[in-house]
Enzyme design. Structure first.
Site, PDB file in Angstrom:
ATOM      1  N   ASN A 136      12.123 -12.354 -39.768  1.00 48.57           N
ATOM      2  CA  ASN A 136      12.036 -12.766 -41.176  1.00 48.57           C
ATOM      3  C   ASN A 136      12.079 -14.292 -41.218  1.00 48.57           C
ATOM      4  OD1 ASN A 136      12.392 -13.243 -43.895  1.00 48.57           O
ATOM      5  ND2 ASN A 136      14.475 -12.396 -43.991  1.00 48.57           N
ATOM      6  N   LYS A 157      11.790 -16.179 -43.726  1.00 46.47           N
ATOM      7  CA  LYS A 157      12.387 -16.669 -44.982  1.00 46.47           C
ATOM      8  C   LYS A 157      11.553 -17.819 -45.577  1.00 46.47           C
ATOM      9  CE  LYS A 157      16.866 -15.255 -43.283  1.00 46.47           C
ATOM     10  NZ  LYS A 157      18.292 -15.241 -43.498  1.00 46.47           N
ATOM     11  N   HIS A 200      16.390  -7.519 -49.433  1.00 49.33           N
ATOM     12  CA  HIS A 200      17.180  -8.392 -48.558  1.00 49.33           C
ATOM     13  C   HIS A 200      18.388  -8.921 -49.337  1.00 49.33           C
ATOM     14  CE1 HIS A 200      18.304 -11.811 -46.069  1.00 49.33           C
ATOM     15  NE2 HIS A 200      17.655 -11.206 -45.085  1.00 49.33           N
ATOM     16  N   GLU A 224      19.612 -11.723 -49.596  1.00 52.93           N
ATOM     17  CA  GLU A 224      19.364 -12.989 -50.317  1.00 52.93           C
ATOM     18  C   GLU A 224      18.633 -12.726 -51.631  1.00 52.93           C
ATOM     19  OE1 GLU A 224      17.542 -14.892 -46.958  1.00 52.93           O
ATOM     20  OE2 GLU A 224      19.507 -14.965 -45.979  1.00 52.93           O
ATOM     21  N   GLU A 246      22.342  -4.713 -42.627  1.00 45.91           N
ATOM     22  CA  GLU A 246      22.616  -6.136 -42.458  1.00 45.91           C
ATOM     23  C   GLU A 246      23.924  -6.498 -43.153  1.00 45.91           C
ATOM     24  OE1 GLU A 246      18.903  -8.510 -41.613  1.00 45.91           O
ATOM     25  OE2 GLU A 246      18.885  -8.267 -43.762  1.00 45.91           O
ATOM     26  N   GLY A 267      22.974 -15.252 -40.996  1.00 46.34           N
ATOM     27  CA  GLY A 267      22.872 -16.707 -40.943  1.00 46.34           C
ATOM     28  C   GLY A 267      24.199 -17.406 -40.718  1.00 46.34           C
ATOM     29  N   SER A 323      22.654 -12.431 -37.466  1.00 45.45           N
ATOM     30  CA  SER A 323      22.858 -13.306 -36.313  1.00 45.45           C
ATOM     31  C   SER A 323      22.505 -12.635 -34.977  1.00 45.45           C
ATOM     32  CB  SER A 323      24.292 -13.847 -36.296  1.00 45.45           C
ATOM     33  OG  SER A 323      24.528 -14.605 -37.475  1.00 45.45           O
TER      34      SER A 323
HETATM   35  C1  PEP Z   1      18.019 -11.886 -41.958  1.00 46.24           C
HETATM   36  O1  PEP Z   1      17.503 -12.780 -42.578  1.00 46.24           O
HETATM   37  O2  PEP Z   1      17.738 -10.710 -42.245  1.00 46.24           O
HETATM   38  C2  PEP Z   1      18.971 -12.203 -40.887  1.00 46.24           C
HETATM   39  C3  PEP Z   1      19.555 -11.222 -40.278  1.00 46.24           C
HETATM   40  O3  PEP Z   1      19.188 -13.548 -40.633  1.00 46.24           O
HETATM   41  P1  PEP Z   1      19.952 -14.144 -39.330  1.00 46.24           P
HETATM   42  O4  PEP Z   1      19.368 -13.462 -38.118  1.00 46.24           O
HETATM   43  O5  PEP Z   1      19.667 -15.602 -39.357  1.00 46.24           O
HETATM   44  O6  PEP Z   1      21.403 -13.818 -39.490  1.00 46.24           O
END
Ligand code: PEP
Length: 260
Positions: free
Chosen positions: A11, A13, A97, A99, A169, A175, A215
């Site tokens: 992703n 973003k 997501h 976010e 997630e 992040g 992460s």
């Molecule tokens: C994500 O954006 O779905 C995500 C898991 O980000 P990150 O790997 O940076 O934690």
């Protein structure tokens, strides 16, 4: 038990201008060979979908949108539809997501509408669910995830649910550099599969792909992928670097090859 094909999804973003996206996609194409044992997908920003599709032509890397709107077309400034995504070459779309839930007011009800529209348009939805840090600390992880799952999938048939990829997630791990331990992740993945089994039966539960996100990086992907109910990863930060993402694909292929 049917063997599920894992998916490593990146992703991007709100990163990468058009030239930067072309560069990243080109590097990935040269690093990720025909990964028959693991599906690979990247989700660039909307502005870069068309050029990334061009670069990825002839490779095994799939492309996805980061979101869509549920209407087919109309006066919805700033939105894109399922058919707009498929016309650029997308076969996947990320939905719900954290976010989007946090900054753009998405709810389980809007997630449900978006999933329906994605399925209708022939896209594979990657439906994101996961608890916040406060919810985990107050022992609400399972109830939050269950509600997101039930309301997000409300009214869908078993056949439709089977086409969906779920991404667990934990919001506190996105992040932040904090990864869920393999046991924490496996426990929730097993719970999700169990709920799907209860609602839609054994064969849907065995077939559905459940990704981990939060992460994930080359250093931890092998241990995560070795877990029974983890069928891949949704990767944010580490997908912005071609070497890291390609390493994650390679490690995942090695791990799933040895997974029973
Ligand atoms: C994500 O954006 O779905 C995500 C898991 O980000 P990150 O790997 O940076 O934690």
């Amino acid at each position: 038990m049917a063997k599920r094909k894992s998916l490593i999804a990146g992703n991007w973003k709100m990163y990468k201008t058009v030239p930067q996206a072309v560069d990243l996609a080109g590097r990935l194409k040269s690093l990720v060979s025909d990964s028959v044992d693991v599906d690979v997908m990247v989700a660039p920003p909307f502005t870069a979908l068309a050029v990334v599709a061009d670069v990825l032509k002839g490779s095994a890397i799939h492309m996805g949108g980061q979101d869509l709107f549920w209407e087919a077309e109309g006066a919805y400034t700033g939105e894109v539809s399922a058919s707009m995504l498929t016309a650029t070459g997308c076969t996947y779309v990320i939905i719900g997501h954290s976010e989007r839930r946090q900054y753009f007011g998405e709810t389980n009800a809007t997630v449900n509408k978006k999933i329906r529209s994605a399925l209708l348009g022939g896209l594979t939805p990657v439906m994101c669910i996961g608890e916040s840090e406060a919810e985990r600390e107050s022992n609400q992880t399972f109830s939050v995830v269950q509600k997101q799952l039930e309301e997000g999938l409300e009214g869908l048939t078993s056949d439709e649910v089977q086409k969906i990829t779920v991404a667990y997630e934990p919001v506190w791990a996105i992040g932040t550099g904090k990864t869920a331990t393999t046991d924490q992740a496996q426990e929730v993945h097993e719970f999700i599969r169990g709920r799907i089994e209860k609602a839609y039966g054994d064969s849907v539960a065995n077939a559905i792909r459940i990704l981990y996100g939060g992460s994930a990086k080359p250093e931890n992907i092998g241990d995560l992928m070795a877990m029974a109910d983890i069928d891949g990863a949704l990767v944010g930060g580490a997908s912005l670097n071609a070497d890291s993402f390609a390493d994650m694909v390679r490690i995942s292929i090695d791990t799933v090859t040895n997974k029973t």
